[in-house]
Design a protein around this motif. Structure first.
Motif, PDB file in Angstrom:
ATOM      1  N   ILE A 196      -7.945  28.527  14.277  1.00 42.46           N
ATOM      2  CA  ILE A 196      -9.370  28.602  14.606  1.00 42.46           C
ATOM      3  C   ILE A 196      -9.617  29.029  16.059  1.00 42.46           C
ATOM      4  N   CYS A 197      -8.550  29.142  16.839  1.00 41.62           N
ATOM      5  CA  CYS A 197      -8.660  29.551  18.248  1.00 41.62           C
ATOM      6  C   CYS A 197      -9.303  30.931  18.347  1.00 41.62           C
ATOM      7  N   LEU A 198     -10.226  31.081  19.303  1.00 43.94           N
ATOM      8  CA  LEU A 198     -10.908  32.360  19.518  1.00 43.94           C
ATOM      9  C   LEU A 198     -10.201  33.241  20.546  1.00 43.94           C
ATOM     10  N   PRO A 220     -14.508  26.015  22.958  1.00 50.21           N
ATOM     11  CA  PRO A 220     -15.753  26.143  22.195  1.00 50.21           C
ATOM     12  C   PRO A 220     -15.630  25.849  20.702  1.00 50.21           C
ATOM     13  N   VAL A 221     -14.418  25.872  20.162  1.00 47.13           N
ATOM     14  CA  VAL A 221     -14.244  25.595  18.733  1.00 47.13           C
ATOM     15  C   VAL A 221     -13.436  24.319  18.472  1.00 47.13           C
ATOM     16  N   SER A 222     -13.240  23.509  19.522  1.00 49.54           N
ATOM     17  CA  SER A 222     -12.515  22.239  19.402  1.00 49.54           C
ATOM     18  C   SER A 222     -11.152  22.414  18.740  1.00 49.54           C
ATOM     19  N   ALA A 223     -10.410  23.413  19.195  1.00 53.09           N
ATOM     20  CA  ALA A 223      -9.106  23.721  18.601  1.00 53.09           C
ATOM     21  C   ALA A 223      -7.970  22.892  19.199  1.00 53.09           C
ATOM     22  N   ILE A 224      -8.260  22.067  20.218  1.00 53.39           N
ATOM     23  CA  ILE A 224      -7.209  21.308  20.917  1.00 53.39           C
ATOM     24  C   ILE A 224      -7.419  19.821  20.694  1.00 53.39           C
ATOM     25  N   SER A 225      -6.366  19.136  20.273  1.00 50.55           N
ATOM     26  CA  SER A 225      -6.430  17.684  20.198  1.00 50.55           C
ATOM     27  C   SER A 225      -5.270  17.089  20.964  1.00 50.55           C
ATOM     28  N   ILE A 226      -5.484  15.872  21.459  1.00 49.95           N
ATOM     29  CA  ILE A 226      -4.482  15.185  22.282  1.00 49.95           C
ATOM     30  C   ILE A 226      -4.329  13.760  21.754  1.00 49.95           C
ATOM     31  N   GLU A 227      -3.094  13.345  21.582  1.00 51.07           N
ATOM     32  CA  GLU A 227      -2.802  11.991  21.111  1.00 51.07           C
ATOM     33  C   GLU A 227      -1.792  11.347  22.046  1.00 51.07           C
ATOM     34  N   GLU A 228      -2.015  10.073  22.356  1.00 50.83           N
ATOM     35  CA  GLU A 228      -1.032   9.355  23.159  1.00 50.83           C
ATOM     36  C   GLU A 228       0.182   9.047  22.292  1.00 50.83           C
ATOM     37  N   VAL A 281       7.036  22.060  21.710  1.00 53.53           N
ATOM     38  CA  VAL A 281       8.026  21.591  20.738  1.00 53.53           C
ATOM     39  C   VAL A 281       7.962  22.387  19.439  1.00 53.53           C
ATOM     40  N   GLU A 282       6.814  23.051  19.200  1.00 53.93           N
ATOM     41  CA  GLU A 282       6.686  23.885  18.007  1.00 53.93           C
ATOM     42  C   GLU A 282       5.581  24.907  18.239  1.00 53.93           C
ATOM     43  N   THR A 283       5.829  26.143  17.891  1.00 50.75           N
ATOM     44  CA  THR A 283       4.800  27.165  17.960  1.00 50.75           C
ATOM     45  C   THR A 283       4.912  28.073  16.744  1.00 50.75           C
ATOM     46  N   THR A 284       3.832  28.159  15.986  1.00 56.53           N
ATOM     47  CA  THR A 284       3.731  29.104  14.872  1.00 56.53           C
ATOM     48  C   THR A 284       2.424  29.863  15.058  1.00 56.53           C
ATOM     49  N   SER A 285       2.116  30.759  14.151  1.00 59.41           N
ATOM     50  CA  SER A 285       0.848  31.475  14.258  1.00 59.41           C
ATOM     51  C   SER A 285      -0.331  30.545  13.963  1.00 59.41           C
ATOM     52  N   GLU A 286      -0.054  29.421  13.309  1.00 63.34           N
ATOM     53  CA  GLU A 286      -1.117  28.488  12.924  1.00 63.34           C
ATOM     54  C   GLU A 286      -1.319  27.347  13.915  1.00 63.34           C
ATOM     55  N   VAL A 287      -0.235  26.920  14.566  1.00 64.17           N
ATOM     56  CA  VAL A 287      -0.320  25.720  15.400  1.00 64.17           C
ATOM     57  C   VAL A 287       0.646  25.814  16.578  1.00 64.17           C
ATOM     58  N   ASP A 343       1.899  35.704  23.785  1.00 69.13           N
ATOM     59  CA  ASP A 343       2.186  37.135  23.641  1.00 69.13           C
ATOM     60  C   ASP A 343       2.496  37.483  22.183  1.00 69.13           C
ATOM     61  N   ASP A 344       2.463  36.489  21.302  1.00 68.83           N
ATOM     62  CA  ASP A 344       2.699  36.745  19.871  1.00 68.83           C
ATOM     63  C   ASP A 344       1.420  37.165  19.159  1.00 68.83           C
ATOM     64  N   ASN A 345       0.339  36.394  19.353  1.00 68.98           N
ATOM     65  CA  ASN A 345      -0.915  36.735  18.666  1.00 68.98           C
ATOM     66  C   ASN A 345      -2.130  36.660  19.581  1.00 68.98           C
ATOM     67  N   GLY A 346      -1.893  36.450  20.870  1.00 69.78           N
ATOM     68  CA  GLY A 346      -2.989  36.420  21.827  1.00 69.78           C
ATOM     69  C   GLY A 346      -3.759  35.121  21.877  1.00 69.78           C
ATOM     70  N   LYS A 347      -3.391  34.167  21.040  1.00 69.80           N
ATOM     71  CA  LYS A 347      -4.119  32.906  20.973  1.00 69.80           C
ATOM     72  C   LYS A 347      -3.467  31.836  21.841  1.00 69.80           C
ATOM     73  N   ASN A 348      -4.283  30.822  22.154  1.00 62.08           N
ATOM     74  CA  ASN A 348      -3.834  29.732  23.006  1.00 62.08           C
ATOM     75  C   ASN A 348      -2.606  29.019  22.430  1.00 62.08           C
TER      76      ASN A 348
END
Length: 85
Positions: free
Chosen positions: A15-17, A74-82, A47-53, A34-39
């Motif tokens: 959902i990242c813009l 702006p699209v609340s694409a980031i969450s943080i958990e302790e 620890v993990e990077t895919t095109s989805e997450v 540099d893979d898809n331009g997204k955050n």
């Protein structure tokens, strides 16, 4: 003193813009990939990077920085958990 807090950061890249707001707010943790331009989480903390997450673990001292990025997204694409240790 107890154990230093760590936090799990999750970027929903589907959902990242790719607007760059999170990177501008907290470049210590986030970058546009540099893979898809997204955050994504920078390699140092990733620890993990895919095109989805992108998932990373950050030290407690970067929590406020990452939190500001999550709040500015702006699209609340980031969450943080302790991570309880």
């Amino acid at each position: 003193m107890g154990q230093v807090a760590k936090y799990k950061v999750i970027v929903n890249r589907s959902i990242c813009l790719a607007c760059g707001a999170a990177v501008a707010a907290c470049s210590e943790v986030f970058e546009l990939g540099d893979d898809n331009g997204k955050n994504r989480v920078v390699a140092k903390y990733s620890v993990e990077t895919t095109s989805e997450v992108s998932v990373g673990v950050i030290p407690g001292e970067l929590y406020e920085c990452a939190k500001s990025a999550a709040e500015i997204c702006p699209v609340s694409a980031i969450s943080i958990e302790e991570i309880s240790g």
